[in-house]
Design a protein around this motif. Structure first.
Motif, PDB file in Angstrom:
ATOM      1  N   LYS A  41      39.788  34.421  43.071  1.00 45.28           N
ATOM      2  CA  LYS A  41      39.240  35.692  42.846  1.00 45.28           C
ATOM      3  C   LYS A  41      38.754  36.338  44.318  1.00 45.28           C
ATOM      4  N   TRP A  70      49.718  44.632  39.312  1.00 45.44           N
ATOM      5  CA  TRP A  70      48.939  43.376  38.869  1.00 45.44           C
ATOM      6  C   TRP A  70      47.537  43.806  39.925  1.00 45.44           C
ATOM      7  N   THR A  74      43.689  44.411  38.051  1.00 48.10           N
ATOM      8  CA  THR A  74      42.844  43.393  37.998  1.00 48.10           C
ATOM      9  C   THR A  74      42.003  43.231  39.179  1.00 48.10           C
ATOM     10  N   VAL A 217      47.101  43.356  30.190  1.00 48.51           N
ATOM     11  CA  VAL A 217      46.024  43.333  31.416  1.00 48.51           C
ATOM     12  C   VAL A 217      44.780  42.960  31.007  1.00 48.51           C
ATOM     13  N   ASN A 221      42.342  39.733  33.007  1.00 44.11           N
ATOM     14  CA  ASN A 221      41.190  39.986  33.590  1.00 44.11           C
ATOM     15  C   ASN A 221      39.934  39.162  32.676  1.00 44.11           C
ATOM     16  N   CYS A 226      36.967  39.173  35.482  1.00 43.44           N
ATOM     17  CA  CYS A 226      37.257  39.973  36.689  1.00 43.44           C
ATOM     18  C   CYS A 226      36.091  41.146  36.665  1.00 43.44           C
TER      19      CYS A 226
END
Length: 381
Positions: A41, A70, A74, A217, A221, A226
């Motif tokens: 991340k 994307w 995210t 989506v 996440n 996220c």
């Protein structure tokens, strides 16, 4: 336009086949048994193009558009690797395929430029596989939503439809309209025969999607945690919305809701007020072809305690396929709007009335190409 998917955590390495829509395309998916199949991340996901893909500007543009989607939806970021030694390698292989999640032993291939793979929907679908998400119809709870006809599926493809153990759904609802769901007639031995039948028959032509849904989506996440990583404060989002991981001052909303906190009508929505008698509204929506869906919400309101009844006396779309992928009309009558609704197009002209669960309902008109028109009659009951 929006559907649901899931992460496969417990399995062995292997190569498995994949059928996407009515094209029999092969996918090689490495299924990894530990957390090493998640991307970072904090560091950009590296990618690069093989020479054949780089030379075809249209394909490269679609890949970059899918990456932008994307990245914009995210907490993940992407960066082209000029050394061409790590990350996702976009190739023109034998069909459409992707590794499932991150391959920890060097570069991994994602093939698009072949056998009908050259489209935005497939690019988004394969990239979601690369991020760690598997097919919707292989969820362990799928039998509550589908009747599977394995005997009707072409040889070598059946395992793509079989339930996968050790999956995470994050308690998100099953979604027929997910970009990670195949169409009802995909990979059929006999053209026109259903390989999957929706338990709720209204959704038979609503399987599959052209782009990721709200739930598609959201599962990415959730998989990468996220919102808790990128935003210091979680917003008071309504109607199942959640804080946007890249824009911490707004929420990501289900289709049919809008505003900063998902408590308003979507921007540009047509707002209708139901009465005790049927009223009529004509929908006509279409335009130039686009890689991204164009849509317009039609919100119907009724007094508290009432429900909304709708009929579609006429329907005309230029999409005559069984998945309503290019254009259509979508009915969303549930109070929970997270999943995509019932889609109509082509020969699928509704012959019955539909009644909402609450005093608010949404009708979406959408297109990627062509047009969709319908006459809507509505009242409250």
């Amino acid at each position: 336009m929006f559907s649901l998917v899931f992460l496969l955590i417990g399995a062995t390495m292997g190569a498995i086949n994949d059928a996407k829509m009515v094209h029999y395309r092969l996918r090689r998916q490495a299924i990894i048994a530990n957390s090493s199949n998640s991307w970072s991340k904090t560091e950009p996901i590296p990618y690069f193009f093989e020479s054949g893909v780089r030379a075809v500007s249209e394909v490269r543009a679609q890949i970059l558009a899918a990456i932008a989607f994307w990245q914009g939806s995210t907490c993940l970021n992407f960066k082209e690797d000029t050394t061409k030694t790590k990350g996702i390698k976009f190739i023109s292989g034998n069909g459409c395929f992707s590794t499932l999640g991150r391959w920890p032993y060097g570069t991994q291939e994602l093939s698009l430029y072949n056998l009908g793979c050259n489209n935005m929907a497939t690019a988004l679908h394969e990239m979601e596989h690369a991020l760690g998400v598997n097919h919707q119809m292989t969820r362990l709870d799928r039998d509550s939503y589908l009747t599977m006809h394995e005997d009707r599926i072409v040889a070598g493809i059946v395992k793509e439809y079989q339930k996968k153990p050790n999956t995470q759904t994050f308690n998100l609802p099953y979604e027929y309209g997910s970009v990670m769901h195949y169409t009802g007639g995909s990979a059929a031995k006999v053209s026109g025969q259903a390989t999957m039948e929706a338990v709720d028959k209204d959704y038979q032509q609503s399987m599959g999607g052209q782009e990721p849904s709200f739930l598609d989506v959201q599962i990415v996440n959730l998989l990468y945690k996220c919102t808790t990583v990128t935003c210091k404060t979680q917003l008071p989002c309504k109607n199942y919305g959640y804080t946007h991981p890249k824009k911490c001052n707004v929420c990501i909303c289900p289709e049919g809701w809008g505003g900063a906190y998902c408590d308003q009508n979507p921007a540009g929505a047509v707002v209708l007020t139901a009465s005790t008698n049927f009223q009529t509204y004509n929908i006509d929506f279409g335009g130039a072809a686009s890689n991204v869906a164009k849509s317009r919400a039609h919100v119907i309101n009724a007094p508290v305690g009432k429900r909304i009844e709708v009929k579609f006396p006429t329907l005309k779309t230029t999409d005559m396929e069984n998945s309503c992928g290019k254009n259509g009309i979508e009915w969303k009558g549930k109070t929970d709007l997270r999943t995509r609704g019932v889609r109509f197009c082509g020969w699928n002209v509704p012959t019955k009335s539909y009644v909402s669960q609450g005093n608010r309902a949404v009708i979406m008109a959408y297109y990627y190409s062509g047009s969709a028109s319908a006459t809507v009659q509505y009242r409250y009951v």
